[in-house]
Scaffold this active site. Structure first.
Site, PDB file in Angstrom:
ATOM      1  N   ALA A  62      96.504  27.863  12.962  1.00 34.82           N
ATOM      2  CA  ALA A  62      96.320  26.484  13.406  1.00 34.82           C
ATOM      3  C   ALA A  62      94.842  26.117  13.415  1.00 34.82           C
ATOM      4  CB  ALA A  62      96.919  26.306  14.793  1.00 34.82           C
ATOM      5  N   GLY A 108     100.194  29.538  13.267  1.00 32.50           N
ATOM      6  CA  GLY A 108     100.982  28.440  12.730  1.00 32.50           C
ATOM      7  C   GLY A 108     101.301  28.599  11.256  1.00 32.50           C
ATOM      8  N   GLU A 111     104.319  30.688  11.191  1.00 31.40           N
ATOM      9  CA  GLU A 111     105.445  29.885  11.684  1.00 31.40           C
ATOM     10  C   GLU A 111     105.952  28.940  10.594  1.00 31.40           C
ATOM     11  OE1 GLU A 111     105.042  29.293  16.383  1.00 31.40           O
ATOM     12  OE2 GLU A 111     103.194  28.784  15.327  1.00 31.40           O
ATOM     13  N   GLU A 131      98.367  34.478  18.747  1.00 29.28           N
ATOM     14  CA  GLU A 131      98.069  33.468  19.764  1.00 29.28           C
ATOM     15  C   GLU A 131      97.677  34.051  21.115  1.00 29.28           C
ATOM     16  OE1 GLU A 131     100.529  31.201  16.756  1.00 29.28           O
ATOM     17  OE2 GLU A 131     100.447  33.229  17.562  1.00 29.28           O
TER      18      GLU A 131
END
Length: 257
Positions: A62, A108, A111, A131
């Site tokens: 991210a 992310g 993901e 994370e």
């Protein structure tokens, strides 16, 4: 689109993430993934989508700088719910979506890849959800999808340690299907995608729908709970320390507050 390019070869749409240097998953990029799906959904010439990254990475995670622009846990929860909605659309999309992962798919980025129907990797790729190292938790259904692929114990190890696994290990544990030399990754992925594109679109859509029957209500409850926890954790002092430490390229010091 600013962050995604799209070209078509023999029924296969090649969507390439172009957000150097790390192809970080920003809110803008997530919106463009949604736009891309809308663009190809009703195009009868497109039978399969291949998602890959330009440069050194698939997506290294991210955009942490964006997190500093968010002021509340409620807004953080909305960010998670928005990403989850797009990724769920990807996973239930009527046309097969294949992720071709090289370099790294972290946070992310992983993901996003886990929402694709198939994942092919380069042997030296790094896949992980780091994370917790930032004082956060995954927010785009990572805590729910990862155990479905690798089992609860392996998912726990990956989450707790924040350490990525290699492309080879990703195949061994079920997170990816095949591993190739990095030079062969995209050509081999396209070769397989073009074979799939020769199948009947009716049967491909029906098969995708049947694959979704494995999801139970508990999964969707878990995804919602993850988004809420994502927001709650964001308001902790540890999250602020983890984000700041990442931006300052130093080790975070967590206090449990």
């Amino acid at each position: 689109m600013e962050f995604l390019s799209l070209k078509v070869e023999e029924g296969v749409a090649i969507a390439t993430i172009q957000r150097p240097p790390a192809n970080a998953l920003s809110r803008g990029l997530i919106l463009e993934v949604d736009e891309m799906l809308s663009a190809v959904e009703n195009d009868d010439e497109i039978r399969v989508i291949v998602l890959n990254g330009e440069g050194r990475f698939f997506s290294a995670g991210a955009d942490i700088k964006e997190f500093t622009e968010i002021s509340s846990g409620e807004e953080f929860t909305k960010l998670a719910l928005g990403g989850q909605k797009v990724f769920e659309r990807l996973e239930t999309f009527s046309k097969p979506v294949i992720a071709a992962i090289h370099g790294a798919a972290l946070g992310g980025g992983l993901e996003l890849a886990m929402a694709c129907h198939i994942r092919y990797v380069s042997e030296d790729a790094k896949l992980g959800l780091p994370e917790l190292q930032l004082g956060l938790i995954p927010g785009f259904a990572g805590t729910q999808r990862l155990p479905r692929y690798v089992g609860v114990a392996k998912a726990a190890e990956m989450l707790f340690t924040s350490e990525p696994i290699s492309g080879k290990e990703a195949v061994q544990v079920g997170l990816a299907t095949r591993a190739f030399n990095v030079e062969e990754l995209l050509p081999k992925t396209l070769e397989i995608a073009k074979k799939i594109a020769q199948k009947s679109p009716v049967t491909l859509k029906a098969t995708i729908e049947m694959l979704q029957f494995g999801k139970h209500q508990a999964y969707f409850e878990g995804v919602k709970a993850e988004a809420e926890s994502f927001g709650t954790v964001f308001e902790s002092e540890d999250a602020k320390e983890g984000i700041q430490a990442f931006l300052e390229k130093r080790k975070a010091t967590f206090t449990g507050k």
